[in-house]
Design an enzyme around this catalytic site. Structure first.
Site, PDB file in Angstrom:
ATOM      1  N   ALA A 284       0.818  -1.212   0.000  1.00 33.26           N
ATOM      2  CA  ALA A 284       0.000   0.000   0.000  1.00 33.26           C
ATOM      3  C   ALA A 284       0.854   1.266   0.000  1.00 33.26           C
ATOM      4  O   ALA A 284       0.333   2.370  -0.172  1.00 33.26           O
ATOM      5  CB  ALA A 284      -0.931   0.003   1.209  1.00 33.26           C
ATOM      6  N   CYS A 285       2.152   1.115   0.185  1.00 25.74           N
ATOM      7  CA  CYS A 285       3.073   2.255   0.269  1.00 25.74           C
ATOM      8  C   CYS A 285       3.715   2.500  -1.092  1.00 25.74           C
ATOM      9  O   CYS A 285       4.349   1.612  -1.664  1.00 25.74           O
ATOM     10  CB  CYS A 285       4.148   1.956   1.315  1.00 25.74           C
ATOM     11  SG  CYS A 285       5.495   3.148   1.353  1.00 25.74           S
ATOM     12  N   GLY A 286       3.578   3.717  -1.604  1.00 22.62           N
ATOM     13  CA  GLY A 286       4.153   4.070  -2.893  1.00 22.62           C
ATOM     14  C   GLY A 286       5.660   3.918  -2.925  1.00 22.62           C
ATOM     15  O   GLY A 286       6.223   3.432  -3.918  1.00 22.62           O
TER      16      GLY A 286
END
Length: 116
Positions: free
Chosen positions: A10-12
């Site tokens: 979920a973390c870019g």
């Protein structure tokens, strides 16, 4: 070359690091630490076997960091590792470990110094 990525999809930044690793032709071992949290012992091993500190492993953004009072100067490494083990969302992501060392890869380009 063996590469381990402690990853949050979920973390870019974490996704970017995964892409940078894969662009070198390496398929890393991906550890989804929110689904499979790291034990207190594994966190301590990361600190002991690398040039990372307990504070390097600690995500210093978000309400949980403040709520737990982890910003205090008297907080010990042991307390930080206990907090991360109890609350995996506190792991500073992404963390990459290779034979060249380990780093909390923020910014994402930090991973390049760990790759061939």
């Amino acid at each position: 070359m063996s590469v381990t990525l402690y990853h949050n999809p979920a973390c870019g930044t974490s996704r970017t690091v995964l892409g940078l690793i894969q662009e070198t032709g390496i398929e890393p071992e991906v550890v989804l630490y929110l689904k499979t949290p790291l034990s207190r012992e594994k966190l301590a091993d990361l600190v002991d076997q690398t040039d990372l500190t307990a504070r390097d492993l600690l995500r210093q953004k978000g309400a949980l960091y403040e709520e737990l009072g982890l910003n205090g100067p008297a907080i010990t490494d042991a307390e930080i590792l206990d907090a991360i083990a109890a609350h995996p969302a506190l792991l500073n992501r992404p963390i990459v470990v290779t034979e060249k060392g380990a780093a909390a890869c923020r910014p994402a380009e930090t991973v390049l110094r760990l790759l061939p």
